[in-house]
Design a protein around this motif. Sequence first.
Motif, mmCIF file in Angstrom:
data_model
loop_
_atom_site.group_PDB
_atom_site.id
_atom_site.type_symbol
_atom_site.label_atom_id
_atom_site.label_comp_id
_atom_site.label_asym_id
_atom_site.label_seq_id
_atom_site.Cartn_x
_atom_site.Cartn_y
_atom_site.Cartn_z
ATOM 1 N N ASN A 64 0.799 -1.224 0.000
ATOM 2 C CA ASN A 64 0.000 0.000 0.000
ATOM 3 C C ASN A 64 0.832 1.276 0.000
ATOM 4 O OD1 ASN A 64 -2.627 -1.241 0.067
ATOM 5 N ND2 ASN A 64 -2.104 -1.880 2.150
ATOM 6 N N ASN A 65 2.118 1.152 0.290
ATOM 7 C CA ASN A 65 2.969 2.340 0.325
ATOM 8 C C ASN A 65 4.423 1.916 0.097
ATOM 9 O OD1 ASN A 65 4.099 1.511 2.890
ATOM 10 N ND2 ASN A 65 2.182 2.209 3.824
ATOM 11 N N ALA A 71 9.649 -3.579 2.177
ATOM 12 C CA ALA A 71 9.625 -4.766 3.033
ATOM 13 C C ALA A 71 9.268 -6.018 2.228
ATOM 14 C CB ALA A 71 8.625 -4.570 4.180
ATOM 15 N N ALA A 72 8.316 -5.886 1.311
ATOM 16 C CA ALA A 72 7.909 -7.024 0.483
ATOM 17 C C ALA A 72 9.052 -7.473 -0.422
ATOM 18 C CB ALA A 72 6.687 -6.657 -0.348
#
Length: 110
Positions: A64-65, A71-72
């Motif tokens: 979403n940001n 992080a993904a």
Amino acid sequence: MLPSTYELYGDADFIFQQDLAPAHTAKSTKTWFNDHGIIVLDWPANSPDLNPIAKRKMKDMRPNNAEELKAAIKASLSSITPQQCHMLIASSMPCRIKAVIDAKGAQTKY
């Protein structure tokens, strides 16, 4: 980078592939590679068609940001084993490369 390459390849020759981010194509970076005798693969900029590993690992993620995206990416890339990397490269890269060449660098089905 150098300690990792020595650990992976020892004294064997290798060709380094990078993502062509502006910092990686800076004159100082090119000079560093040259000074250390590292051959860099000639690679088209912005080539997701030639990045099967990251593309496959990220296909179902919907961050979403920017922080969630970072992080993904870190999580997905850290989960790749060397065996998976070698298998993906061996199984799909020849077809991907041919498709990119045939498309003259434009988008492909990959």
